[in-house]
Design an enzyme around this catalytic site. Structure first.
Site, PDB file in Angstrom:
ATOM      1  N   LYS A  81      39.201  57.400  50.192  1.00 27.73           N
ATOM      2  CA  LYS A  81      39.833  56.090  50.311  1.00 27.73           C
ATOM      3  C   LYS A  81      39.385  55.472  51.625  1.00 27.73           C
ATOM      4  O   LYS A  81      38.939  56.181  52.545  1.00 27.73           O
ATOM      5  CB  LYS A  81      41.356  56.223  50.297  1.00 27.73           C
ATOM      6  CG  LYS A  81      42.090  54.967  49.858  1.00 27.73           C
ATOM      7  CD  LYS A  81      42.099  54.800  48.360  1.00 27.73           C
ATOM      8  CE  LYS A  81      42.989  53.627  47.949  1.00 27.73           C
ATOM      9  NZ  LYS A  81      43.101  53.498  46.488  1.00 27.73           N
ATOM     10  N   GLY A 123      56.917  44.202  42.806  1.00 23.03           N
ATOM     11  CA  GLY A 123      55.525  43.862  43.108  1.00 23.03           C
ATOM     12  C   GLY A 123      54.833  43.327  41.873  1.00 23.03           C
ATOM     13  O   GLY A 123      54.580  44.072  40.927  1.00 23.03           O
ATOM     14  N   VAL A 124      54.544  42.032  41.874  1.00 18.54           N
ATOM     15  CA  VAL A 124      53.928  41.409  40.690  1.00 18.54           C
ATOM     16  C   VAL A 124      52.637  40.702  41.064  1.00 18.54           C
ATOM     17  O   VAL A 124      52.391  39.555  40.706  1.00 18.54           O
ATOM     18  CB  VAL A 124      54.910  40.447  39.972  1.00 18.54           C
ATOM     19  CG1 VAL A 124      56.009  41.234  39.295  1.00 18.54           C
ATOM     20  CG2 VAL A 124      55.510  39.424  40.951  1.00 18.54           C
ATOM     21  N   GLY A 125      51.792  41.427  41.812  1.00 16.30           N
ATOM     22  CA  GLY A 125      50.451  40.931  42.114  1.00 16.30           C
ATOM     23  C   GLY A 125      49.565  41.100  40.899  1.00 16.30           C
ATOM     24  O   GLY A 125      50.025  40.975  39.767  1.00 16.30           O
ATOM     25  N   HIS A 126      48.282  41.408  41.114  1.00 12.89           N
ATOM     26  CA  HIS A 126      47.343  41.497  39.994  1.00 12.89           C
ATOM     27  C   HIS A 126      47.799  42.496  38.946  1.00 12.89           C
ATOM     28  O   HIS A 126      47.948  42.168  37.777  1.00 12.89           O
ATOM     29  CB  HIS A 126      45.948  41.896  40.509  1.00 12.89           C
ATOM     30  CG  HIS A 126      45.229  40.762  41.181  1.00 12.89           C
ATOM     31  ND1 HIS A 126      44.814  40.838  42.479  1.00 12.89           N
ATOM     32  CD2 HIS A 126      44.876  39.546  40.739  1.00 12.89           C
ATOM     33  CE1 HIS A 126      44.221  39.695  42.814  1.00 12.89           C
ATOM     34  NE2 HIS A 126      44.251  38.895  41.780  1.00 12.89           N
ATOM     35  N   VAL A 127      48.048  43.740  39.362  1.00 19.77           N
ATOM     36  CA  VAL A 127      48.439  44.773  38.404  1.00 19.77           C
ATOM     37  C   VAL A 127      49.830  44.492  37.867  1.00 19.77           C
ATOM     38  O   VAL A 127      50.083  44.588  36.660  1.00 19.77           O
ATOM     39  CB  VAL A 127      48.382  46.168  39.053  1.00 19.77           C
ATOM     40  CG1 VAL A 127      48.844  47.235  38.063  1.00 19.77           C
ATOM     41  CG2 VAL A 127      46.970  46.482  39.525  1.00 19.77           C
ATOM     42  N   GLY A 128      50.750  44.145  38.758  1.00 18.28           N
ATOM     43  CA  GLY A 128      52.121  43.881  38.339  1.00 18.28           C
ATOM     44  C   GLY A 128      52.226  42.765  37.311  1.00 18.28           C
ATOM     45  O   GLY A 128      53.037  42.845  36.370  1.00 18.28           O
ATOM     46  N   TYR A 129      51.405  41.733  37.468  1.00 18.38           N
ATOM     47  CA  TYR A 129      51.437  40.634  36.499  1.00 18.38           C
ATOM     48  C   TYR A 129      51.012  41.117  35.112  1.00 18.38           C
ATOM     49  O   TYR A 129      51.676  40.846  34.112  1.00 18.38           O
ATOM     50  CB  TYR A 129      50.516  39.492  36.953  1.00 18.38           C
ATOM     51  CG  TYR A 129      50.453  38.372  35.930  1.00 18.38           C
ATOM     52  CD1 TYR A 129      51.420  37.372  35.912  1.00 18.38           C
ATOM     53  CD2 TYR A 129      49.444  38.328  34.962  1.00 18.38           C
ATOM     54  CE1 TYR A 129      51.392  36.360  34.956  1.00 18.38           C
ATOM     55  CE2 TYR A 129      49.408  37.328  34.009  1.00 18.38           C
ATOM     56  CZ  TYR A 129      50.380  36.345  34.013  1.00 18.38           C
ATOM     57  OH  TYR A 129      50.352  35.361  33.052  1.00 18.38           O
TER      58      TYR A 129
END
EC number: 1.4.1.9
Length: 344
Positions: free
Chosen positions: A80, A177-183
């Site tokens: 990482k 958390g509703v960013g890219h993945v969350g959305y």
């Protein structure tokens, strides 16, 4: 800043501190284990409060990638990287060119990709300096939809095991958390009829899921105590800790965030509370699975591999019940057996 005796060192093979005066880059690349192949893991950009905080994060994330890649059945080791900077910085081209040069200097021992705070476009910039990056535009591309798909299937596996339900219809799910993945995850959940409660630090992201999926927006500090069936942590790590666990009313914790347990003992606490925990590096492996098909990309094959997450989790849940152990312990043991070549 101690490294070898760091609580999260865990026998890392290599830790590289990267500084480029011209661009201002400050980054850390951690290679945890290469038994199964070159280390692969995304690059996170975050405004860490200290170098120690960045080091702790990259070490934990790198180890998680080793276990994630192993249990996903990939010929990849774990690594990482983190860039210590504001994710909203406009100085991206210089930063990612410098980052790409540092990745290149490792000669293929580490392959990077996008992660929190970075985008496929950033990785394309790094690609101008090195071939040792994955998730490129025009190839496997944005891994977020596949991470979301795997998380959705993992939630279904947890619901099947804990609640004996094949459908999520009517279930209440809290997504942190509703960013890219969350959305994308909310989209899957909504389409199956789940009732969504969401929180995020970005109002625009909240507005979008509220409009598109009828999600109920709650304050960040209120997400833990909601009377829901599933709590899905999809932001940063360590949200399962001494402060939040006593608040939980959900019977399942299943989300795509990395390093959800602040400490290993919190996995035991979840078990004692009767809450089923889907180990984070198992349920969120969809993105790295998709990236693993980069060179001869085939979305159908990638999707089929992501779908294996469902049965992998069911196996972990069953074994944990039979042995009266935590799901995290069982997953770690299974991963170590694969990494060390001792699995049955």
């Amino acid at each position: 800043m101690a490294v070898f005796n760091h609580v999260s060192f865990d026998e890392h093979e290599q830790v590289v501190f990267c500084h480029d005066k011209e661009s201002g880059l400050r980054a850390i690349i951690a290679i945890h284990n290469t038994n199964l192949g070159p280390a692969v893991g995304g690059c996170r950009m975050w405004n860490y409060q200290s170098d120690d905080e960045a080091l702790t994060d990259v070490l934990r994330l790198s180890r998680g990638m080793t276990y994630k890649n192993a249990l996903a059945g990939l010929a990849m080791g774990g690594g990482k990287s983190v860039i210590i900077a504001d994710p909203k910085t406009e100085n991206r081209e210089q930063l990612f060119r410098a980052f790409g040069r540092f990745v290149h200097s490792l000669g293929g021992r580490y392959y990077s990709a996008e992660d929190v705070g970075t985008t496929p476009a950033d990785i394309m910039i790094a690609h101008d300096e090195t071939p040792y990056v994955l998730g490129l535009e025009g190839m496997s591309g944005d891994p977020s939809p596949f991470t979301a798909m795997g998380t959705y299937l993992g939630i279904k596996a947890a619901v099947k095991h804990k609640l004996d339900k094949d459908s999520l219809k009517g279930l209440k799910i809290a997504v942190q958390g509703v960013g890219h993945v969350g959305y994308y995850l909310c989209k899957h959940l909504h389409e199956e009829g789940a009732e969504l409660f969401v929180t995020d630090i970005h109002q625009a992201s909240l507005d979008k899921v509220a409009t598109d999926f009828g999600a109920v927006v709650v304050a960040p500090q209120d997400i833990y105590a909601l009377d829901v069936d599933v709590y899905a942590p999809c932001a940063l790590g360590a949200t399962l800790n001494d402060t939040t666990l006593p608040q939980l009313k959900a019977s399942i914790v299943a989300g795509c965030a990395n390093n959800q347990l602040a400490e290993p003992r919190h996995g035991e606490q979840l078990k004692q509370m009767g809450i089923l925990y889907a180990p984070d590096y198992v349920i969120n492996a969809g993105g790295i699975i998709n990236v693993s098909f980069e060179k001869d990309y085939d979305a159908t094959k990638s999707t089929a591999k992501v779908e294996e997450i469902y049965n992998t989790l069911l196996s972990i849940f069953k074994q944990a019940d039979e042995q009266n152990r935590t799901t995290a312990e069982v997953a770690d043991e299974m991963a170590r057996a694969i990494i060390n070549g001792t699995q049955a």
